[in-house]
Structure formats: structure tokens, C-alpha cells
Scaffold this motif. Sequence first.
Motif: not given
Length: 177
Positions: A64, A67-71, A78, A81
Amino acid sequence: MNDKKERISHVLNYIKAEYFLKYGMEMDEWTVINFAEIREHFAVMRKELNANLLESKKLQQTFKGSISSINFASDKQSFVHGLGISIPYAVCTLILGLLCYYYLSTFKMYQAVSRYVEDMKNIESYQGLIREGNIRTENEVEYLILKQAKTGDNTFGQVYEFDAKRKEVRVPLRRLK
């Protein structure tokens, strides 16, 4: 030994009473023994399951935080990026590849020139012949054209002298100092 038998008997009686209270029926001895075995195995499995669940929760907490989520709003964002992340590595790989190619090609060329120079040790002596020489092609064969030298005429690379004693042709190449 008696203590162990008493404990087993106590456990079996407990299972019988529990079953009687729940279902209102009495169990025979072999059924009670089977139930005791099943309970024992389930207890071991329950311990292993709890240990696995604790380990899973620890790993989940570890992931947790890392990990980082990218939207992204669109596919274009995307792509840009991903390109921004991977382009430095691609450029470095390309530059490294070009440097390796340049080094290897230069090294091979150096080796070829080195072999050529080693094979042609007397190349400096032939410079006049190379510069002044006259070449003619007849019937798909190249000939070096030389004229017989007159006395005192030493035009380097264009004339020859015949030594009758040794029966050899001498071509003047250069005057040594």
C-alpha cells in the motif's frame, strides 16, 4: 499414562455432550473418535490459515505504501507519460550502441590498416613508382610501363636498367641521402 487416558476420555465426553445438546441424539464411541480427529485437524488448519492471513495483511500494508496509481484523462496523456519515462533509457541505449558501433568499426579499420602497413614494410621506397608510374591495360591485364634508361637518366618510377652480369632488371625508385 492414566492422565492421558483421562484427558482423552474427558474430550470425548465433551464432544458427546456438545452433540447431544445441539441435536438431542447420543453418539457411539467410534463416531466421537472420528469427530475428535476431525476437530484436531481443523485446529491445525485454522492455525495455518490465521498465520497466512496475518502474513498477507503485512504484505498488503507493505505494498500500500510503495505503489501509487496514476490516472489519465486520455490515451494521449498516458502515452506521453510513458514516453517521458522510457525515452531517457532509449536515448542512452542508442548512444551506447552508436559508440560501440563506432569503436568496433574504427578498431576493425585500424586492424586492417595495421595489417596492410605490416605487409607493406617497403612502401616508402615505392612512393616514386606509385606517383610517377605509368599503367596500361591490355587484354584485361594491367602492365607497368617502363622505358630503358639512358646513361645518367634516373627518372624514378619510369625507367629501368638491365644488369647483364646478374641478368636482372633494376627500377630506380629513389635516391638515398
